[in-house]
Design a protein around this motif. Structure first.
Motif, PDB file in Angstrom:
ATOM      1  N   VAL A 207       2.223   1.962  -3.383  1.00 44.50           N
ATOM      2  CA  VAL A 207       1.234   2.590  -4.260  1.00 44.50           C
ATOM      3  C   VAL A 207       1.085   4.064  -3.929  1.00 44.50           C
ATOM      4  CG1 VAL A 207      -1.135   2.552  -5.083  1.00 44.50           C
ATOM      5  CG2 VAL A 207      -0.018   0.417  -4.505  1.00 44.50           C
ATOM      6  N   LEU A 208       1.025   4.387  -2.640  1.00 47.18           N
ATOM      7  CA  LEU A 208       0.895   5.788  -2.238  1.00 47.18           C
ATOM      8  C   LEU A 208       2.125   6.599  -2.640  1.00 47.18           C
ATOM      9  CD1 LEU A 208      -0.753   5.327   1.284  1.00 47.18           C
ATOM     10  CD2 LEU A 208      -1.852   6.089  -0.832  1.00 47.18           C
TER      11      LEU A 208
ATOM     12  N   GLU B 107      -5.434  -3.741  -2.428  1.00 45.07           N
ATOM     13  CA  GLU B 107      -4.565  -4.168  -1.334  1.00 45.07           C
ATOM     14  C   GLU B 107      -5.278  -4.089   0.019  1.00 45.07           C
ATOM     15  OE1 GLU B 107      -1.883  -5.692  -1.693  1.00 45.07           O
ATOM     16  OE2 GLU B 107      -1.664  -5.323  -3.830  1.00 45.07           O
TER      17      GLU B 107
ATOM     18  N   ILE C 244       0.838  -1.203   0.000  1.00 39.40           N
ATOM     19  CA  ILE C 244       0.000   0.000   0.000  1.00 39.40           C
ATOM     20  C   ILE C 244       0.870   1.249   0.000  1.00 39.40           C
ATOM     21  CG2 ILE C 244      -1.637   1.357   1.366  1.00 39.40           C
ATOM     22  CD1 ILE C 244      -2.854  -1.310   2.297  1.00 39.40           C
ATOM     23  N   GLU C 245       1.918   1.236   0.814  1.00 38.33           N
ATOM     24  CA  GLU C 245       2.819   2.389   0.868  1.00 38.33           C
ATOM     25  C   GLU C 245       3.510   2.601  -0.474  1.00 38.33           C
ATOM     26  OE1 GLU C 245       4.337   5.779   2.075  1.00 38.33           O
ATOM     27  OE2 GLU C 245       2.864   4.611   3.208  1.00 38.33           O
TER      28      GLU C 245
ATOM     29  N   ARG D  15      -4.823  10.166   0.481  1.00 35.58           N
ATOM     30  CA  ARG D  15      -4.343   9.622   1.751  1.00 35.58           C
ATOM     31  C   ARG D  15      -5.433   9.693   2.825  1.00 35.58           C
ATOM     32  NH1 ARG D  15       0.852   8.069   2.696  1.00 35.58           N
ATOM     33  NH2 ARG D  15       2.318   8.392   0.973  1.00 35.58           N
TER      34      ARG D  15
ATOM     35  N   LYS E 129      -5.543   0.193  -7.184  1.00 35.12           N
ATOM     36  CA  LYS E 129      -4.493  -0.620  -6.558  1.00 35.12           C
ATOM     37  C   LYS E 129      -4.575  -0.546  -5.032  1.00 35.12           C
ATOM     38  CE  LYS E 129      -1.191   0.028 -10.375  1.00 35.12           C
ATOM     39  NZ  LYS E 129       0.113   0.616 -10.759  1.00 35.12           N
ATOM     40  N   VAL E 130      -4.806   0.669  -4.509  1.00 39.14           N
ATOM     41  CA  VAL E 130      -4.915   0.829  -3.053  1.00 39.14           C
ATOM     42  C   VAL E 130      -6.093   0.026  -2.522  1.00 39.14           C
ATOM     43  CG1 VAL E 130      -5.411   2.463  -1.188  1.00 39.14           C
ATOM     44  CG2 VAL E 130      -3.818   3.104  -2.998  1.00 39.14           C
TER      45      VAL E 130
ATOM     46  N   TYR F  76      -7.622   6.672   2.185  1.00 38.22           N
ATOM     47  CA  TYR F  76      -6.938   5.475   2.686  1.00 38.22           C
ATOM     48  C   TYR F  76      -7.046   5.389   4.208  1.00 38.22           C
ATOM     49  CZ  TYR F  76      -2.939   3.086   4.780  1.00 38.22           C
ATOM     50  OH  TYR F  76      -2.153   2.316   5.588  1.00 38.22           O
TER      51      TYR F  76
END
Length: 318
Positions: free
Chosen positions: A54-55, A121, A51-52, A72, A117-118, A75
């Protein structure tokens, strides 16, 4: 190197950017990474790292500072709701359908793909893929045709995101237009399959606002609104340098000045066809072709000559 997902690898193979052999190695490495850690804490750590990653991909985009903050926030909201649920606390419903408002080439599709993607995951979406459609993909030519076309596109998006570009065009024809049928079908499936897909409606800011006014029920179903501002000239120059670097080209100082003179964002221009990053990409790709025409006349070329884009390549002169 940015983390690659299976869908990324398959697209790279299909486009010829990656050989089948390299693609097989990447897919095997992804599979090994997914199954290599068996204990719960290790798996959680692996998910958090992905996840990180992707961010960070999001953060690497030029500009879009407010968009990055909001992504963010989304998320963080999802993560905290999951933690509250584990502690048997009241949770807010996860309604993640969105409105993206902005001019062409401001990063709307790119951000939608990253969100997919986020969400994959985080377990919000099972696949996280992006299906991009427009009016012609949803609206049919006769009664009953539209509902079937719309359902087919929505089914393709199950487990991922359906991204409808220029969504306001669905409401342009009035009451008798088949676009209204597409909206009605879309709203019904949003309710019946609310946990299976996320819808993102995208388009120009003013037109999207008028579109929401034509159907009051839509606004409440799309609680997240994200505005994508136009890039400044300096940001567009950064994007052009990034595009060149990805292709192992570079702009010399004179070419940078020439490019700045070519860039007229909508705030300073009456040109409605200006496409922000899309326009810059077209300019750079055309400059690379012009550079090739300029250099092919030489019997020999240096490494530097093969890399440097000059002002004449941008302006089309000699």
């Amino acid at each position: 190197m940015a983390y690659l997902w299976p869908d990324d690898v398959l697209r790279a193979i299909e486009s010829g950017k990656m050989s089948p052999l390299e693609g097989f190695k990447r897919l095997r490495a992804i599979d090994n990474a997914a199954t290599g850690k068996r204990d719960a804490s290790g798996v959680q750590s692996s998910v958090e790292q992905r996840i990180e990653n992707v961010l960070q991909e999001m953060d690497s985009l030029i500009g879009l500072s407010e968009v990055k903050v909001l992504v963010r926030e989304i998320y963080a909201f999802i993560e905290i709701q999951k933690r509250r649920e584990r502690e048997q606390l009241n949770t807010e419903p996860l309604v993640l359908h969105m409105i993206f408002r902005g001019n062409p080439g401001t990063g709307k599709t790119t951000v939608a793909r990253i969100l997919g993607k986020v969400f994959r995951e985080m377990g919000v979406l099972s696949r996280g893929h992006l299906i991009e459609v427009e009016r012609a993909d949803l609206v049919g030519e006769y009664i009953g045709h539209t509902a079937q076309k719309t359902r087919d596109q929505l089914k393709k998006a199950y487990g991922g995101i359906l991204f409808i570009d220029e969504a306001y065009s669905l409401a342009r024809g009035g009451e008798k237009d088949f676009g209204k049928e597409a909206i009605d079908c879309m709203v019904k499936i949003m309710e019946d399959h609310k946990d299976e897909l996320i819808l993102i409606l995208a388009g120009y800011q003013k037109e999207m606002e008028k579109f929401l006014e034509t159907n009051p029920g839509l606004r409440s179903r799309f609680p997240i609104h994200i505005d994508f501002p136009d890039y400044s000239k300096e940001e567009l120059l950064q994007i052009s340098e990034q595009l060149c670097a990805q292709r192992q080209y570079l702009l010399n100082n004179q070419a940078k000045l020439a490019l700045l003179n070519l860039l007229n964002p909508p705030a300073h221009s009456s040109d409605d066809n200006f496409g922000n990053a899309r326009t810059v990409r077209n300019i750079i790709e055309k400059a690379i072709r012009r550079q090739a025409v300029r250099l092919v006349r030489k019997h020999s070329t240096t490494r530097e000559e093969l890399m440097v884009i000059e002002p004449c390549d941008l302006m089309g002169g000699e």
